[in-house]
Design an enzyme around this catalytic site. Structure first.
Site, PDB file in Angstrom:
ATOM      1  N   ASP A 261      41.317  38.816  36.303  1.00  0.00           N
ATOM      2  CA  ASP A 261      40.719  39.275  37.561  1.00  0.00           C
ATOM      3  C   ASP A 261      39.461  38.957  37.522  1.00  0.00           C
ATOM      4  O   ASP A 261      38.939  38.616  38.555  1.00  0.00           O
ATOM      5  CB  ASP A 261      40.972  40.851  37.234  1.00  0.00           C
ATOM      6  CG  ASP A 261      40.275  41.574  38.540  1.00  0.00           C
ATOM      7  OD1 ASP A 261      40.580  41.076  39.722  1.00  0.00           O
ATOM      8  OD2 ASP A 261      39.373  42.009  38.247  1.00  0.00           O
TER       9      ASP A 261
ATOM     10  N   HIS B 196      41.290  56.091  41.233  1.00  0.00           N
ATOM     11  CA  HIS B 196      40.367  55.023  41.522  1.00  0.00           C
ATOM     12  C   HIS B 196      39.987  55.298  42.984  1.00  0.00           C
ATOM     13  O   HIS B 196      40.603  55.430  43.842  1.00  0.00           O
ATOM     14  CB  HIS B 196      40.926  53.558  41.423  1.00  0.00           C
ATOM     15  CG  HIS B 196      40.204  52.532  41.687  1.00  0.00           C
ATOM     16  ND1 HIS B 196      39.196  52.038  41.057  1.00  0.00           N
ATOM     17  CD2 HIS B 196      40.308  51.816  43.018  1.00  0.00           C
ATOM     18  CE1 HIS B 196      38.595  51.031  41.502  1.00  0.00           C
ATOM     19  NE2 HIS B 196      39.267  50.913  42.749  1.00  0.00           N
TER      20      HIS B 196
ATOM     21  N   ARG C 285      37.035  34.077  43.980  1.00  0.00           N
ATOM     22  CA  ARG C 285      37.396  34.400  45.400  1.00  0.00           C
ATOM     23  C   ARG C 285      36.188  34.839  46.193  1.00  0.00           C
ATOM     24  O   ARG C 285      36.091  34.359  47.417  1.00  0.00           O
ATOM     25  CB  ARG C 285      38.278  35.867  45.357  1.00  0.00           C
ATOM     26  CG  ARG C 285      39.608  35.639  44.999  1.00  0.00           C
ATOM     27  CD  ARG C 285      40.320  37.107  44.354  1.00  0.00           C
ATOM     28  NE  ARG C 285      40.065  38.060  45.593  1.00  0.00           N
ATOM     29  CZ  ARG C 285      40.324  39.195  45.383  1.00  0.00           C
ATOM     30  NH1 ARG C 285      40.413  39.751  44.175  1.00  0.00           N
ATOM     31  NH2 ARG C 285      40.255  39.994  46.238  1.00  0.00           N
TER      32      ARG C 285
ATOM     33  N   LYS D  87      43.697  46.463  36.635  1.00  0.00           N
ATOM     34  CA  LYS D  87      42.426  47.178  35.764  1.00  0.00           C
ATOM     35  C   LYS D  87      42.956  48.498  35.653  1.00  0.00           C
ATOM     36  O   LYS D  87      42.861  48.944  34.443  1.00  0.00           O
ATOM     37  CB  LYS D  87      41.066  47.125  36.680  1.00  0.00           C
ATOM     38  CG  LYS D  87      40.524  45.858  36.699  1.00  0.00           C
ATOM     39  CD  LYS D  87      39.296  45.606  37.593  1.00  0.00           C
ATOM     40  CE  LYS D  87      39.483  45.599  38.931  1.00  0.00           C
ATOM     41  NZ  LYS D  87      38.393  44.931  39.733  1.00  0.00           N
TER      42      LYS D  87
ATOM     43  N   SER E 197      44.169  42.980  42.026  1.00  0.00           N
ATOM     44  CA  SER E 197      42.948  43.152  41.455  1.00  0.00           C
ATOM     45  C   SER E 197      42.610  44.776  40.807  1.00  0.00           C
ATOM     46  O   SER E 197      42.467  44.785  39.553  1.00  0.00           O
ATOM     47  CB  SER E 197      41.744  42.709  42.137  1.00  0.00           C
ATOM     48  OG  SER E 197      40.498  43.129  41.567  1.00  0.00           O
TER      49      SER E 197
HETATM   50  N1  URA Z   1      37.609  45.878  44.191  1.00  0.00           N
HETATM   51  C1  URA Z   1      38.280  45.157  43.212  1.00  0.00           C
HETATM   52  O1  URA Z   1      38.203  45.657  42.050  1.00  0.00           O
HETATM   53  N2  URA Z   1      38.829  44.139  43.493  1.00  0.00           N
HETATM   54  C2  URA Z   1      39.018  43.376  44.504  1.00  0.00           C
HETATM   55  O2  URA Z   1      39.776  42.455  44.847  1.00  0.00           O
HETATM   56  C3  URA Z   1      38.314  44.023  45.520  1.00  0.00           C
HETATM   57  C4  URA Z   1      37.526  45.157  45.396  1.00  0.00           C
END
Ligand code: URA
Ligand code: CA
Length: 434
Positions: free
Chosen positions: A161, A82, A168, A187, A183
């Site tokens: 999320d 990632h 947020r 994923k 977060s």
């Molecule tokens: N990217 C994400 O996937 N989540 C966040 O909270 C910030 C950046």
């Protein structure tokens, strides 16, 4: 359990139990907990932080909030990578074939680009015929047979999320290390990763503007990975200027192919070797980063990394001849050089501004529904530290319009000069393994 008591507990700096965190995440996902209470809770986390255990619990609760991809039918350790977002970041296109050629299975779920950042799916679609809609069965079979497959995001992954991130966004709680880290990791875990390699970007083009914050985020994610049984490593890399030279979909595919042939830009090649080494180590195919790096250099030299890319294209319906004939990629009508207006050493090239200049040409999406032009974009000729003479080309613009005023102005505004020599930017500033 009552949400108000849990908000109070976190507000006063106490640690929440696993059950309490699950209650909050599932209650919010299914609508039993209201936005105003969740907002208050997120703000409490923002100020009070979370322990490593709480972060891991939050991550798993989010990962389990929707569908989870089961990759257990794939042999070997499934490693995912990632990156926290960048401009001209072609690494996934290079890394997939590179580590697959070393025997690490890569079952990659990728996204599309938005704003000044690009997406792997768009880039791959620049290859004629390439499609990313695979059934789970075919996805798994392809990885078992050829170690590499790429699909688009599908299914109801981490709905908690999605909902929390939207909240947020409007409650000034995006920029919180435990919330960002959970977060991102939720994923990756929902997408089936056994092991994770993270490229945390720092600099003006990145989410984390300072190296200190980037390191904190990297440690937080590695901590979560290790606490949830997913071997995780991270690096901190520069995103103050774009990565490599090409920005734009077909142009980045060309750059990726050249990199797999061992003829790519130095920074992109180096980043792929550093991240790839971590992937090969967490994927269990090498004991040390040095050993892994030697393997990666080997598969570039002997052509097997490029062969893995050719196989991926063939498996997913694309025209594999593109690997030998780059002119088969979509071509822009107009090719225009951008001349430097003065002599000097380049001291600054703002990545997000340059990414936006490419977006304006049609290489990226201004909104989720914008239609992109796969053929257009930019190829830089200079990077920070290089000397440029007045009139020399800073970049080449590939476009389907001759009206380049907005793009050109953005590019000129994104570059600064110095009369004194400027040091090149250090690309990778830290390796974080625990
Ligand atoms: N990217 C994400 O996937 N989540 C966040 O909270 C910030 C950046
Ligand atoms: Ca690039």
């Amino acid at each position: 359990m009552r949400m108000v008591d849990l908000i109070e507990k976190k507000r006063d700096g106490h640690e929440l139990s696993t059950e309490e965190i699950r209650f909050i995440v599932s209650g919010y996902t299914n609508g039993e907990i209201a936005d105003y209470q969740m907002s208050s809770f997120l703000m409490a986390v923002f100020f009070q932080d979370m322990s490593e255990r709480e972060r891991a619990d939050l991550t798993m609760a989010m990962a389990e909030s929707g569908d989870q991809i089961d990759l257990s039918a794939i042999e070997g350790i499934k490693v995912d990578k990632h990156s926290t977002g960048g401009v001209g970041d072609t690494t996934t296109l290079v890394l997939g074939p590179l580590v697959a050629a070393c025997g690490v299975p890569v079952a990659k779920m990728s996204g599309r680009g938005l704003g000044h950042t690009g997406g792997t799916i768009d880039k791959l679609e620049a290859i004629d015929g390439f499609h990313v809609e695979l059934s789970t069965e075919n996805f798994i079979r392809q990885v078992n047979e050829h170690k590499l497959a790429v699909i688009g995001q599908s299914g109801n992954l981490t709905p908690a999320d999605k909902k929390m991130y939207s909240l947020r966004d409007v409650t000034a709680t995006v920029n919180s290390i435990p919330l960002i880290a959970s977060s991102i990791m939720s994923k990756k875990i929902a997408a089936g990763a056994d092991a994770i390699v993270l490229d945390v970007k720092t600099g003006e083009g990145a989410f984390m503007k300072t190296e200190e914050d980037a390191k904190k985020l990297a440690h937080a994610m590695v901590g979560i990975g290790n606490a949830t049984g997913r071997k995780t490593m991270a690096i901190i890399s520069d995103m103050s200027q774009p990565l490599g030279f090409a920005i734009g979909n077909a142009l980045e595919v060309k750059e990726a192919i050249e990199t797999l042939q061992g003829k790519g830009p130095e920074d992109l090649t180096e980043l792929c070797l550093v991240l790839g080494s971590q992937m090969v180590v967490v994927g269990g195919k090498a004991k040390t980063l040095e050993e892994a790096r030697a393997m990666l250099e080997g598969v570039i030299k002997d052509g097997s990394a490029l062969e893995a890319f050719r196989q991926l294209i063939e498996d997913q319906g694309g025209n594999p001849a593109v690997v030998d004939d780059l002119s088969l990629l979509p071509q822009a009508k107009f090719v225009t050089e951008l001349p430097a207006k003065q002599d000097g050493y380049i001291s600054y090239m703002e990545a997000d501004e340059i990414g936006t200049a490419a977006m304006v040409l049609g290489a990226g999406r201004a909104t989720k529904d914008s239609v992109i032009d796969l053929s257009v974009g930019l190829v830089l000729h200079k990077k920070v530290g290089d000397f440029v003479k007045k009139g020399e080309a800073l970049a080449t613009i590939y476009s389907n319009t001759q009206d380049l005023a907005e793009c050109q102005e953005m590019l000129y505004n994104s570059i600064e000069y110095s009369n004194e020599p400027v040091e090149a930017i250090q690309l990778v500033s830290a390796l974080i393994t625990d």
